[in-house]
Design a protein around this motif. Sequence first.
Motif: not given
Length: 130
Positions: A10-15
């Motif tokens: 999401t928005d460049g944040i990888l979980v």
Amino acid sequence: MFGDLFSAITDGILVRVRTEFHQKHSHNGNFVFTYYITITNTSNQTVQLMRRHWHIYDSKGTHQEVEGEGVIGQQPILKSGQSHKYVSGCHLKSDMGKMSGTYLMKRIDDETLFEVKIPDFSLIDPVRFN
């Protein structure tokens, strides 16, 4: 035994999430799971993890909601390309369930808040696969 790898961005944040069932600690209707999370900032902005919000379900229909500051007592700041790893766990009243949730993140430059999806992931005793 480790479960599947689950991921969302999401928005460049990888979980990324990987799960593990603990047979030796699971007894008397209490099933223990560990989840390993890696949060990677693939954006070009520095961000800080402010809060977490979890939904935890078991196959008996029980729903728990957990909300609070940071993760395991930390509010990590991640520059572009950096990752934060942590381990946590949960107890279910059945041998099968799932978790989902969000992180509330803040962009350091302009203090904009945004939500990052934690991928839905399964919590399953591997015996179920036999």
